[in-house]
Design a protein around this motif. Sequence first.
Motif, PDB file in Angstrom:
ATOM      1  N   ARG A  38       7.022  -0.933  -7.024  1.00 32.45           N
ATOM      2  CA  ARG A  38       7.525  -0.923  -5.657  1.00 32.45           C
ATOM      3  C   ARG A  38       6.775  -1.675  -4.644  1.00 32.45           C
ATOM      4  O   ARG A  38       7.020  -2.386  -3.709  1.00 32.45           O
ATOM      5  N   GLU A  39       5.512  -0.943  -4.702  1.00 31.33           N
ATOM      6  CA  GLU A  39       4.399  -1.566  -3.897  1.00 31.33           C
ATOM      7  C   GLU A  39       4.190  -3.307  -3.982  1.00 31.33           C
ATOM      8  O   GLU A  39       3.993  -4.066  -2.937  1.00 31.33           O
ATOM      9  N   ALA A  42       7.318  -4.859  -2.241  1.00 29.76           N
ATOM     10  CA  ALA A  42       7.291  -4.699  -0.795  1.00 29.76           C
ATOM     11  C   ALA A  42       6.165  -5.736  -0.186  1.00 29.76           C
ATOM     12  O   ALA A  42       6.568  -6.788   0.648  1.00 29.76           O
ATOM     13  N   PRO A  49       5.147  -0.710   2.251  1.00 28.90           N
ATOM     14  CA  PRO A  49       5.824   0.050   0.785  1.00 28.90           C
ATOM     15  C   PRO A  49       6.528   1.315   1.160  1.00 28.90           C
ATOM     16  O   PRO A  49       7.644   1.709   0.423  1.00 28.90           O
ATOM     17  N   TYR A  52      10.070  -0.052   2.020  1.00 31.48           N
ATOM     18  CA  TYR A  52      10.893  -0.220   0.856  1.00 31.48           C
ATOM     19  C   TYR A  52      11.472   1.063   0.040  1.00 31.48           C
ATOM     20  O   TYR A  52      12.579   0.922  -0.344  1.00 31.48           O
TER      21      TYR A  52
END
Length: 53
Positions: A38-39, A42, A49, A52
Motif C-alpha cells: 500500500r505504501e 501511495a 499512505p 490511501y
Amino acid sequence: MPSNSAGSLAAFLKDRRTRLDPASFGFSGRRRTPGLRREEVAQRANISPTWYT
C-alpha cells in the motif's frame, strides 16, 4: 458508504496491487505476498499512505 461498497473497493484495490510487479517500478527485496505494498502505491500516486488506506 455502505460496508458492502467499502469491501468491494478494498477487494478491487488489493486485486490491482497484486497484479503489479514491484521490480518494474524499481522496488526490490524479498516479499511474502505478490504485488506492491500500500505504501508503494501511495508513493507512486504522490499521496500519503494514510490517505490511501
